[in-house]
Design a protein around this motif. Structure first.
Motif, PDB file in Angstrom:
ATOM      1  N   LEU A  40       0.714  -1.225   0.079  1.00 17.16           N
ATOM      2  CA  LEU A  40      -0.052  -0.068   0.030  1.00 17.16           C
ATOM      3  C   LEU A  40       0.841   1.162   0.011  1.00 17.16           C
ATOM      4  N   SER A  41       1.915   1.337   0.713  1.00 17.33           N
ATOM      5  CA  SER A  41       2.954   2.382   0.788  1.00 17.33           C
ATOM      6  C   SER A  41       3.593   2.600  -0.530  1.00 17.33           C
ATOM      7  N   VAL A  42       3.809   1.615  -0.987  1.00 15.72           N
ATOM      8  CA  VAL A  42       4.556   1.549  -2.361  1.00 15.72           C
ATOM      9  C   VAL A  42       3.743   2.164  -3.611  1.00 15.72           C
ATOM     10  N   LEU A  43       2.369   1.794  -3.433  1.00 21.35           N
ATOM     11  CA  LEU A  43       1.220   2.132  -4.328  1.00 21.35           C
ATOM     12  C   LEU A  43       1.203   3.878  -4.086  1.00 21.35           C
ATOM     13  N   CYS A  44       0.965   4.156  -2.841  1.00 20.44           N
ATOM     14  CA  CYS A  44       0.699   5.614  -2.756  1.00 20.44           C
ATOM     15  C   CYS A  44       1.936   6.373  -3.165  1.00 20.44           C
ATOM     16  N   LEU A  45       3.302   5.912  -3.092  1.00 23.39           N
ATOM     17  CA  LEU A  45       4.077   6.665  -3.717  1.00 23.39           C
ATOM     18  C   LEU A  45       4.422   6.670  -5.043  1.00 23.39           C
ATOM     19  N   SER A  46       3.837   5.617  -5.669  1.00 24.44           N
ATOM     20  CA  SER A  46       3.989   5.383  -6.868  1.00 24.44           C
ATOM     21  C   SER A  46       2.897   6.421  -7.682  1.00 24.44           C
ATOM     22  N   VAL A  47       1.626   6.738  -6.781  1.00 27.61           N
ATOM     23  CA  VAL A  47       0.836   7.735  -7.295  1.00 27.61           C
ATOM     24  C   VAL A  47       1.360   8.969  -7.143  1.00 27.61           C
ATOM     25  N   PHE A  48       2.021   9.377  -6.014  1.00 24.96           N
ATOM     26  CA  PHE A  48       2.664  10.562  -6.053  1.00 24.96           C
ATOM     27  C   PHE A  48       3.592  10.864  -7.282  1.00 24.96           C
TER      28      PHE A  48
END
Length: 237
Positions: A40-48
């Protein structure tokens, strides 16, 4: 009709800021990180990074848009795999993900990145929407958990709200977007608003994970009582 202006700058900035909040919540509150929260953290950073590059560093770059969209699909698919309980379902999802990525990469290599963009977006959104519904049905059918306190419920809900809207918008405006820039801008605006909703769901999931930190989410059965101990028999001579 929607006019181009500050709203197309403000909304991506809102998504960028919101995408960092789940990572900050998990880090500041020192949540016991598991694989689900890591992805989930990696996905959020990818969206950023997606919004930063696509709207501010290299605006409207098709290659960046396609690459980050494929990365988000892969991470979201893997999140659903982690939330599945059946080992057979996980094996099927592994084969499906590898096969799908192989086909997509082959199409991009042979036909170019702009080829079948709308079709592939619809297929990706449809797959993730079906998986989100399956995960939510799995969670709802489990009477031993409180859905509001379960981070997986909020993660699946956020992905369903976003990819369901992507599927809906592509099905309605996908065929007309190539001929009308205004329709494309309106579609991007609605999808960005849906992405804000997705980030809000992820923030709630991070808050639930931090509140349940160190405590199991599922109701565990009490351990069985220990077997009775036998006292040694003393023989008197």
């Amino acid at each position: 009709m929607v006019e181009t202006g500050g709203i197309f700058i403000v909304l991506p900035l809102v998504v960028m800021l919101l995408s960092l909040l789940p990572v900050c919540i998990l880090f500041v509150r020192k949540v016991a990180i598991n694989t689900l929260l890591n992805v989930l953290s990696v996905l959020c950073l990818s969206v950023f990074l997606h919004y930063l590059s696509f709207y501010f560093i290299q605006p409207r770059n098709v290659a960046l848009q396609t690459g980050f969209a494929l990365a988000a699909f892969t991470l979201s698919f893997y999140l659903f795999r982690l939330m599945m309980r059946s080992s057979a379902a996980k094996d099927i999802m592994n084969m499906l993900l590898v096969s799908f990525l192989s086909v997509v990469i082959t199409i991009y290599a042979l036909k170019g990145i702009p080829a079948y963009t709308s079709t592939l977006t619809i297929v990706q959104a449809a797959l993730l929407t079906v998986l989100a519904l399956a995960v939510l049905f799995q969670l709802i059918s489990d009477r031993q958990i409180a859905l509001v306190d379960e981070p997986a419920f909020w993660i699946a809900g956020g992905l369903l709200s976003y990819y369901g809207m992507v599927l809906f918008m592509e099905a309605i405006a996908g065929n007309r977007s190539t001929g009308s820039q205004q329709v494309q801008l309106e579609k991007d605006l609605i999808i960005t608003v849906a992405d804000i909703l997705r980030m809000v769901f992820f923030i709630v999931a991070a808050c639930m994970a931090s509140r349940n930190n160190g405590r199991p989410n599922h109701i565990e059965e009490p351990p069985p009582p220990p077997p009775p101990t036998r006292r040694p028999i003393k023989i008197k001579y």
